[in-house]
Each structure stands twice: as structure tokens, then as C-alpha cells.
Design a protein around this motif. Structure first.
Motif, PDB file in Angstrom:
ATOM      1  N   ASP A  45       0.819  -1.210   0.000  1.00 13.20           N
ATOM      2  CA  ASP A  45       0.000   0.000   0.000  1.00 13.20           C
ATOM      3  C   ASP A  45       0.855   1.264   0.000  1.00 13.20           C
ATOM      4  OD1 ASP A  45      -2.288  -1.481  -0.018  1.00 13.20           O
ATOM      5  OD2 ASP A  45      -2.732  -1.241   2.122  1.00 13.20           O
ATOM      6  N   GLU A  46       2.105   1.165   0.390  1.00 13.25           N
ATOM      7  CA  GLU A  46       3.036   2.294   0.373  1.00 13.25           C
ATOM      8  C   GLU A  46       3.852   2.229  -0.914  1.00 13.25           C
ATOM      9  OE1 GLU A  46       5.636   5.159   0.404  1.00 13.25           O
ATOM     10  OE2 GLU A  46       4.020   5.135   1.913  1.00 13.25           O
ATOM     11  N   PRO A  47       3.762   3.258  -1.792  1.00 16.03           N
ATOM     12  CA  PRO A  47       4.445   3.195  -3.101  1.00 16.03           C
ATOM     13  C   PRO A  47       5.943   2.927  -3.018  1.00 16.03           C
ATOM     14  CG  PRO A  47       2.864   4.985  -3.083  1.00 16.03           C
ATOM     15  CD  PRO A  47       2.923   4.467  -1.678  1.00 16.03           C
ATOM     16  N   ALA A  48       6.642   3.550  -2.065  1.00 16.08           N
ATOM     17  CA  ALA A  48       8.091   3.331  -1.968  1.00 16.08           C
ATOM     18  C   ALA A  48       8.396   1.877  -1.633  1.00 16.08           C
ATOM     19  CB  ALA A  48       8.697   4.257  -0.910  1.00 16.08           C
ATOM     20  N   LEU A  49       7.587   1.296  -0.752  1.00 17.34           N
ATOM     21  CA  LEU A  49       7.749  -0.116  -0.424  1.00 17.34           C
ATOM     22  C   LEU A  49       7.318  -0.996  -1.589  1.00 17.34           C
ATOM     23  CD1 LEU A  49       6.419  -0.277   3.260  1.00 17.34           C
ATOM     24  CD2 LEU A  49       8.777  -0.560   2.498  1.00 17.34           C
ATOM     25  N   SER A  50       6.218  -0.624  -2.233  1.00 20.37           N
ATOM     26  CA  SER A  50       5.691  -1.413  -3.335  1.00 20.37           C
ATOM     27  C   SER A  50       6.682  -1.487  -4.494  1.00 20.37           C
ATOM     28  CB  SER A  50       4.364  -0.817  -3.814  1.00 20.37           C
ATOM     29  OG  SER A  50       3.830  -1.566  -4.882  1.00 20.37           O
ATOM     30  N   ASN A  51       7.304  -0.348  -4.818  1.00 17.73           N
ATOM     31  CA  ASN A  51       8.284  -0.360  -5.904  1.00 17.73           C
ATOM     32  C   ASN A  51       9.499  -1.205  -5.536  1.00 17.73           C
ATOM     33  OD1 ASN A  51       6.506   1.432  -7.065  1.00 17.73           O
ATOM     34  ND2 ASN A  51       8.055   2.909  -7.659  1.00 17.73           N
ATOM     35  N   GLY A  52       9.898  -1.150  -4.261  1.00 24.06           N
ATOM     36  CA  GLY A  52      10.986  -1.999  -3.811  1.00 24.06           C
ATOM     37  C   GLY A  52      10.622  -3.469  -3.901  1.00 24.06           C
ATOM     38  N   VAL A  53       9.369  -3.788  -3.581  1.00 24.58           N
ATOM     39  CA  VAL A  53       8.885  -5.169  -3.707  1.00 24.58           C
ATOM     40  C   VAL A  53       8.932  -5.602  -5.171  1.00 24.58           C
ATOM     41  CG1 VAL A  53       6.826  -6.630  -3.559  1.00 24.58           C
ATOM     42  CG2 VAL A  53       7.457  -5.160  -1.638  1.00 24.58           C
ATOM     43  N   ALA A 211      13.222  -5.488   6.016  1.00 25.94           N
ATOM     44  CA  ALA A 211      12.348  -6.322   6.846  1.00 25.94           C
ATOM     45  C   ALA A 211      10.902  -6.279   6.368  1.00 25.94           C
ATOM     46  CB  ALA A 211      12.433  -5.870   8.307  1.00 25.94           C
ATOM     47  N   ALA A 212      10.424  -5.100   5.980  1.00 23.32           N
ATOM     48  CA  ALA A 212       9.039  -4.985   5.537  1.00 23.32           C
ATOM     49  C   ALA A 212       8.788  -5.758   4.255  1.00 23.32           C
ATOM     50  CB  ALA A 212       8.685  -3.513   5.327  1.00 23.32           C
ATOM     51  N   GLN A 213       9.862  -6.036   3.503  1.00 23.09           N
ATOM     52  CA  GLN A 213       9.726  -6.680   2.195  1.00 23.09           C
ATOM     53  C   GLN A 213      10.266  -8.115   2.208  1.00 23.09           C
ATOM     54  OE1 GLN A 213      12.032  -3.361   1.451  1.00 23.09           O
ATOM     55  NE2 GLN A 213      10.779  -2.521  -0.199  1.00 23.09           N
ATOM     56  N   ALA A 214      10.453  -8.667   3.405  1.00 24.18           N
ATOM     57  CA  ALA A 214      11.029 -10.006   3.538  1.00 24.18           C
ATOM     58  C   ALA A 214      10.045 -10.969   4.188  1.00 24.18           C
ATOM     59  CB  ALA A 214      12.314  -9.937   4.357  1.00 24.18           C
ATOM     60  N   GLY A 269      12.172   2.629  -5.925  1.00 21.70           N
ATOM     61  CA  GLY A 269      11.814   2.315  -4.553  1.00 21.70           C
ATOM     62  C   GLY A 269      13.055   2.099  -3.713  1.00 21.70           C
ATOM     63  N   GLU A 270      12.882   1.511  -2.534  1.00 19.22           N
ATOM     64  CA  GLU A 270      13.996   1.425  -1.588  1.00 19.22           C
ATOM     65  C   GLU A 270      13.801   0.275  -0.614  1.00 19.22           C
ATOM     66  OE1 GLU A 270      13.610   4.630   1.573  1.00 19.22           O
ATOM     67  OE2 GLU A 270      12.172   5.365   0.062  1.00 19.22           O
ATOM     68  N   GLU A 271      14.905  -0.079   0.044  1.00 20.85           N
ATOM     69  CA  GLU A 271      14.806  -0.948   1.202  1.00 20.85           C
ATOM     70  C   GLU A 271      14.407  -0.033   2.349  1.00 20.85           C
ATOM     71  OE1 GLU A 271      18.592  -2.622   2.193  1.00 20.85           O
ATOM     72  OE2 GLU A 271      19.564  -0.694   2.383  1.00 20.85           O
ATOM     73  N   ALA A 272      13.398  -0.370   3.058  1.00 27.86           N
ATOM     74  CA  ALA A 272      12.873   0.533   4.070  1.00 27.86           C
ATOM     75  C   ALA A 272      13.317   0.074   5.450  1.00 27.86           C
ATOM     76  CB  ALA A 272      11.350   0.595   3.996  1.00 27.86           C
ATOM     77  N   ASP A 273      14.228   0.811   6.062  1.00 25.66           N
ATOM     78  CA  ASP A 273      14.699   0.448   7.394  1.00 25.66           C
ATOM     79  C   ASP A 273      13.537   0.511   8.384  1.00 25.66           C
ATOM     80  OD1 ASP A 273      17.528   0.481   6.519  1.00 25.66           O
ATOM     81  OD2 ASP A 273      17.158   2.626   6.314  1.00 25.66           O
TER      82      ASP A 273
END
Length: 497
Positions: A45-53, A211-214, A269-273
Motif C-alpha cells: 500500500d506504500e508506493p516506496a515499499l511497493s516499488n521496492g517489492v 524487513a518490511a519486504q522479507a 523504490g527502496e529498502e525501508a529500514d
């Protein structure tokens, strides 16, 4: 759930690989995550996380493409199945070089901006496997729970390999009052209750990149702390959606909604700490790799040898991207014949070649452990990481200098396409043999790599991730044996003591 397929083509062995779609589906598991005070229903639902995914999902799909299969997969000698190279355990120098292919692949895929891509955490598990014989001799020092550490380490390695698992690792505790040892101690993740089936832990971990993407989180308290109380001496792994785990994300720094032209790197996107809170989290007995043993914690430095090799290799790959970008600047600005500019590019080349030399040297002087695992020379890795962080700010500044006003005066795709003003930009800003938009794309790439908010976060992360320079020098003092050097001086000078 990991796919295991047997091909009808006899030439193709069965595999244990996920597709990108299967990876993305595995993240819809009810994990608890907050960004900017808002709880997400799904991580995507968060674009930065979604693009990283999406970027990570591409890595899963690349496993099935001929041009990437050698870098991303190998045949497991035990099962004969094709598995992710992220979970390869090198037992020869050749296998060490093969495993490096995966690091170089993920580094290029993320332009070096993911400090902890999906193959980083498996490198720490491989480090524990390298010293499995040490952990075989260790026992739980917390009454009520008695895991078999060595058996668990091997089982988790197999689990990760067989399930094409993506794991995050979080070692550092929350930043607290460093002048007060008690305050720092309170930040440790701690065992609150031990049972025959496992333990319950509470506390927090920080800088939980990816972590959010793992799928899993691999955790401990930062090692080498022989004074750590027994209840804080714990290594383990659990699914990221385990009851009691809450992730509080830092502010996003990428540009996920931007046009690829405007932000070639930060639009990915990015890896989100994550700040990861453990509130009475249950860790099953079979997922515990150390419990209550301070000496077990002291093996942290040796067990992370593959992770440090990963860091140095990624820095070398990123340095080579800087060289490529620098050469393009000379080409499009027509400055390649100016001696001062040539020297600037020479500095970038020196940095890249030196980091690459450290990687090659570490692999050329490996250590064969009693476990049969081959590890890179740790002192070469430490010296290389020290060199990388000491010179990184200067290299960034040098590349920026080479660009001149190009980084200050950047224009987006919409400006070039605007009928009222775009023709001015096209006519007045061309480069040497390239259009204005082609030159602008290069400047946008360098901006994302050196100057934007994502670049700022990456620069800070590199320094923290590699450890401060004084700590690395202290490691060199411990790692490099100097007796032979002393003997040489004595022999040449005739010293008899």
C-alpha cells in the motif's frame, strides 16, 4: 510456499525457486507495519515499499532467465535441484567466486542502493554454518529450553535454500544514552520466558533494512559483548508476521511516483529500514541458534565474514558504476581532453580498482575451516571496508564536481515535453554528440546516486553499516598477525631478541 517442479525436459532438473508473483503473494500475510503514524493494510500500500517489492520480484523472475541463471542459481549437490545462489555455502575457492556472482548481480540490480539486498541475510546464516562445529559444543544457559544450536543452524540453512526465502537481518539495538551502560543494556532484546518448546522475547531492533519486504527476520543483539546478560544472549529467526512483531518504518526517501527519466534510480523504490518491536514474541526451539551464552555472542565477528565480503563487493560494484557515470560525463560534456578532468576520473578509477583489488585479494587468500567451508581473508575485507568508507565522501564530491552546473540545473521530462518551453531546453542544452534529454538523463542518474535524499540515506548507511573507521582499525589490530613482520625486521637488522 516455495515451488518445486520437475520439468518434463530431462535435461532440466527440478527446482526450488519462487516466481516474482509468488514472492509478492508471500508478503500478504498480515504483517504489522506503520509508516508516518499510519498502519498499512498491506506492505504494497506504500508506493516506496511497493516499488521496492517489484524490484525484488524481478530478481525472483530473473532466476528463470538464461542470461541471469548462472549468477542467481546453482545446482544443490545434495538434492540435485536448482536453488538460489543466495543460499550457497562455499567449500572451494571456485565456489566462493561463484557466490560472488550473486552479490554482483543484486548490487547492479539495485544500483548499490540496497545495503541489505535479499542475499545478505543468507550470508550470515552461511557464516554460522562455517562455525557449526563451535556451536555444536555449546548448550543453552537459560533454564527450561535446550535447543540444539548446530542442528538448528543447518536446518535453517536448508529451509532458506529449499524455500527461496527472503530474510532480513537486524543486529543493532535502539540508540540510547551511550553514557549510561544500564540504558544501553535496557535496549537489548531479551528472553522473558523459556519453555520446552521455545522462548518469548521482548525488546526492539533497529535499522531492520528490507524487513518490511522479507519473509523472515534473522536477529541477535550486536555481538562481541561478553558482558551481555544471559537473557540478552540470543540468536534466532522468525517469520516477520509473527504475533507481537510490529514494524515502525522510517521516513521514505525515494521517489516511487516519479517518471523513470526524472529519477532513474530513486523511482525504483527502496529498502525501508524498520524499527522492529518484539512484544512477547514466541521463538520456536528449532529457530534458536544461541541462548544465554555470552561466548556464543563473541563469535559474531567471525560469523559475519560472508556479510562483510558482501558489503565490500557491493561497494566495489557501486564504485564501478561511478566510473561509468564519470566517463559518460566526459563524453557528453566534451571535457575528456582537459587534464584536470582526466585526473578527477582517474581518482574514481583508483577507488574502484582498489576496492576490487581488496575483493580479489580476500578470495585469493581464503581460510579453509574445519567445517569444510571456505571463507575470504577477513583482514583484507576489513581493510577494504575501511578504505571504502574513508574515501566514499570524496568520491561522491569528485563525481559531482565533474558534472558542474548539470546537477544544479536539472529539468524533468514534463519540461522537455511542454510545447511552450521545451524547445528552448532542446535547443540550448545539448551535449557533445547527444541530445539535451540524453544529457539530462545522465545528470538525473548521477543526482540519484550522489545528491538526492536516497543518496544521502545511502551515504549515511554505508558508514554505519561498515562500522566507524576507528572500530575497523581496532579490528585490523586484532585480525592481522604481525609476528612474521617483526621477525623480518630482526633478521635484516641483526636483532637478537
Amino acid at each position: 510456499m516455495t515451488v518445486q517442479q520437475t520439468s518434463t525436459d530431462a535435461a532440466k532438473p527440478a527446482h526450488r525457486l519462487k516466481t516474482g508473483a509468488e514472492f509478492k503473494a508471500s508478503l500478504d500475510d498480515g504483517r504489522q507495519i506503520w509508516i508516518g503514524g499510519k498502519k498499512l493494510d498491506k506492505v504494497t500500500d506504500e508506493p516506496a515499499l511497493s516499488n521496492g517489492v517489484d524490484l525484488i520480484a524481478e530478481m525472483f523472475d530473473d532466476q528463470f532467465k538464461p542470461e541471469f541463471e548462472d549468477a542467481t542459481t546453482y545446482v544443490d549437490p545434495k538434492s540435485g535441484e536448482v536453488v538460489s545462489r543466495a543460499w550457497q555455502l562455499p567449500t572451494t575457492v571456485e565456489e566462493l567466486a561463484d557466490r560472488r556472482k550473486m552479490i554482483e548481480y543484486t548490487s547492479l540490480k539495485t544500483a548499490g542502493t540496497f545495503g541489505r539486498p535479499p542475499d545478505l541475510s543468507p550470508a550470515i546464516v552461511a557464516g554460522l554454518m562455517a562455525y557449526q562445529d563451535v556451536f555444536k559444543e555449546k548448550k543453552s544457559m537459560i533454564d527450561g529450553c535446550n535447543p540444539d544450536f548446530a542442528e538448528n543452524i543447518e536446518a535453517y540453512m536448508d529451509f532458506g535454500r529449499n524455500n527461496n526465502l527472503t530474510a532480513s537481518e537486524s543486529l543493532a539495538g535502539p540508540q540510547t544514552d551511550r553514557s549510561n551502560p544500564k540504558a544501553a543494556e535496557m535496549a537489548f532484546l531479551r528472553v522473558k520466558k523459556a519453555t520446552e518448546d521455545g522462548i518469548y522475547v521482548s525488546g526492539a531492533k533497529t535499522v531492520g533494512s528490507i524487513a518490511a519486504q522479507a519473509n523472515d527476520i534473522f536477529f541477535t543483539n550486536l555481538g562481541g559483548l561478553t558482558t551481555t546478560p544471559p537473557e540478552a544472549c540470543v540468536w534466532g529467526a522468525v517469520p516477520i508476521n509473527t504475533d507481537g512483531i510490529r514494524m515502525i518504518s522510517r521516513e521514505m526517501v525515494s521517489q516511487p511516483n516519479a517518471d523513470k527519466f526524472d529519477h532513474p534510480v530513486s523511482s525504483m523504490g527502496e529498502e525501508a529500514d524498520q524499527f522492529i518491536v518484539f512484544d512477547n514474541v514466541f521463538v520456536p526451539k528449532e529457530r534458536i541458534f544461541n541462548l544465554g551464552d555470552p561466548d556464543g555472542m563473541s563469535w559474531y565477528g567471525r560469523a559475519t565474514v560472508f556479510a562483510h565480503w558482501h558489503v565490500l563487493t557491493r561497494m566495489a560494484v557501486k564504485a564501478e558504476l561511478f566510473v561509468g557515470a564519470g566517463q559518460l560525463v566526459l563524453d557528453v560534456l566534451g571535457t575528456g581532453k582537459i587534464p584536470a578532468v582526466q585526473q578527477m576520473l582517474g581518482e574514481l578509477i583508483q577507488y574502484a580498482q582498489t576496492l576490487r583489488a581488496f575483493v580479489v585479494a580476500a578470495e585469493a587468500t581464503p581460510q579453509q575451516l574445519t567445517s569444510g567451508v571456505v571463507t575470504p581473508d577477513v583482514s583484507m575485507l576489513t581493510a577494504g571496508r575501511l578504505y571504502s568508507i574513508e574515501h566514499y565522501p570524496r568520491i561522491i564530491h569528485t563525481l559531482q564536481e565533474m558534472c558542474g552546473q548539470g546537477l544544479v540545473m536539472r529539468f524533468g521530462k514534463s519540461a522537455f515535453e511542454n510545447p511552450d518551453i521545451g524547445h528552448y531546453l532542446h535547443d540550448l542544452l545539448p551535449g557533445h554528440g547527444v541530445s539535451a534529454m540524453q544529457k539530462e538523463l545522465l545528470m538525473n542518474f548521477i543526482w540519484d546516486m550522489t545528491s538526492g535524499s536516497l543518496a544521502g540515506r545511502v551515504a549515511l548507511f554505508e558508514n554505519v553499516n561498515s562500522s566507524p573507521a576507528p572500530r575497523l582499525r581496532a579490528r585490523l589490530f586484532d585480525e592481522v598477525k604481525r609476528e612474521a613482520f617483526v621477525d623480518q625486521v630482526k633478521t635484516i637488522s641483526g636483532m637478537d631478541w
